[in-house]
Design a protein around this motif. Sequence first.
Motif, short mmCIF file in Angstrom:
data_model
loop_
_atom_site.label_atom_id
_atom_site.label_comp_id
_atom_site.label_asym_id
_atom_site.label_seq_id
_atom_site.Cartn_x
_atom_site.Cartn_y
_atom_site.Cartn_z
N VAL A 255 0.86 -1.17 0.00
CA VAL A 255 0.00 0.00 0.00
C VAL A 255 0.90 1.23 0.00
CG1 VAL A 255 -0.24 -0.04 2.53
CG2 VAL A 255 -1.89 1.23 1.14
N GLY A 267 -0.51 1.04 -9.56
CA GLY A 267 -1.86 1.20 -9.06
C GLY A 267 -2.90 0.93 -10.13
N GLY A 270 -3.52 -2.72 -10.73
CA GLY A 270 -3.96 -3.55 -9.62
C GLY A 270 -2.85 -4.28 -8.90
N GLU A 273 -1.91 -1.09 -3.95
CA GLU A 273 -3.05 -0.30 -3.50
C GLU A 273 -2.59 1.13 -3.19
OE1 GLU A 273 -6.28 -1.20 -3.39
OE2 GLU A 273 -5.58 -3.04 -4.37
N LYS A 284 -6.80 -0.04 3.46
CA LYS A 284 -6.23 -0.78 2.32
C LYS A 284 -5.30 -1.89 2.83
CE LYS A 284 -8.10 1.61 -1.08
NZ LYS A 284 -7.46 2.79 -1.64
N LEU A 288 -5.56 -5.97 2.20
CA LEU A 288 -4.48 -6.78 1.64
C LEU A 288 -4.17 -8.00 2.51
CD1 LEU A 288 -2.01 -4.01 0.39
CD2 LEU A 288 -3.47 -5.49 -1.00
#
Length: 348
Positions: A255, A267, A270, A273, A284, A288
């Motif tokens: 993240v 980002g 995908g 994050e 986030k 994860l």
Amino acid sequence: MEAIAEPRLDMAAKGGGVTVATPVLPEGLSERGTMAAQRKLLDAMLAETGQPSALWYYSPMAMAFSSHLTAKVVVYDCMDELTAFKNAPVLLPLMERRLFKQADLVFTGGVSLYEAKKGRHRSVHAFPSSIDAAHFARARREGREDPADQASIPHPRLGFFGVIDERMDVELVAEAAGLRPDWHFVMLGPVVKIDPASLPRRDNIHWLGGKDYQRLPDYLAGWDVGIMPFALNEATRFISPTKTPEFLAAGAPVVSTAIRDVVRPYGDNGLVEIADGPRDFVDKAAMLMERPREAWLAKVDRHLAAGSWDKTWASMQKMMRDVVLAKSAAGERRGQRPAATAEGAVHV
């Protein structure tokens, strides 16, 4: 500490034909004296080794003691917008303008930096950071021993590695740790240009200092989430963090704050994050920790397979050879004798 009476070069052979020459200078030299001493040392070294076929610059400040040198090809490898860093030298913008005039090629360490520099030189090329994927992939192996200073830290662990300076949003780290006191934030890296006393101190934030590169996979193997809590400021406007693909190669979900070269492509695809603020950061990270990793890891590996240092260097080397060939052809048209190809290069 050793007192230096006269400037000298410490030479160290690193293998593969690479020799590192480190200037060692007496204390108390003026800025002009420092540059003059380095120029004298460089000239003395080249008098013994011969003139280089290539000059490769990482910092424009090296122009202050090397602008008189000539080579078949001159490269400016621009990895950061150094003028935006804290305590940047006053002469840095001037030295960069001089380097742009002398350089045949400019390579940038990311797309944002390319966009910032492309109008300043005729031949600018983006080469986003590649990595030693096999080295960081060691973190995926089962049964790796937790380093002693990390072994007693409870899970979940959120980890960062890298230089800790004005580019880190230390307030975000503090607020995220406050929102989740049951999580532990493992922070690796030397503290540079900021006061260590300014770092947030909580029971669940662990500042473990700098670590040897070879041991990094051992630390990453024990993290549940990798974090990149970069501040959004002038110092980070053009950065392209190498640690992004390094985290991914290690198999660590990541993240990050909204650094442009992380948003694009990581980002958008995908792979990482992107969070906006402390609450979103911890939300986030929590997601994860729960997300299955198999499909994500397959996507990561497909992305990483598209780039490598070997491919990067092959592309750079071809451009350099094209420059040398073009110069030789131009010399022949002017009736000059073409220069013989040499192998030596000096990185400054």
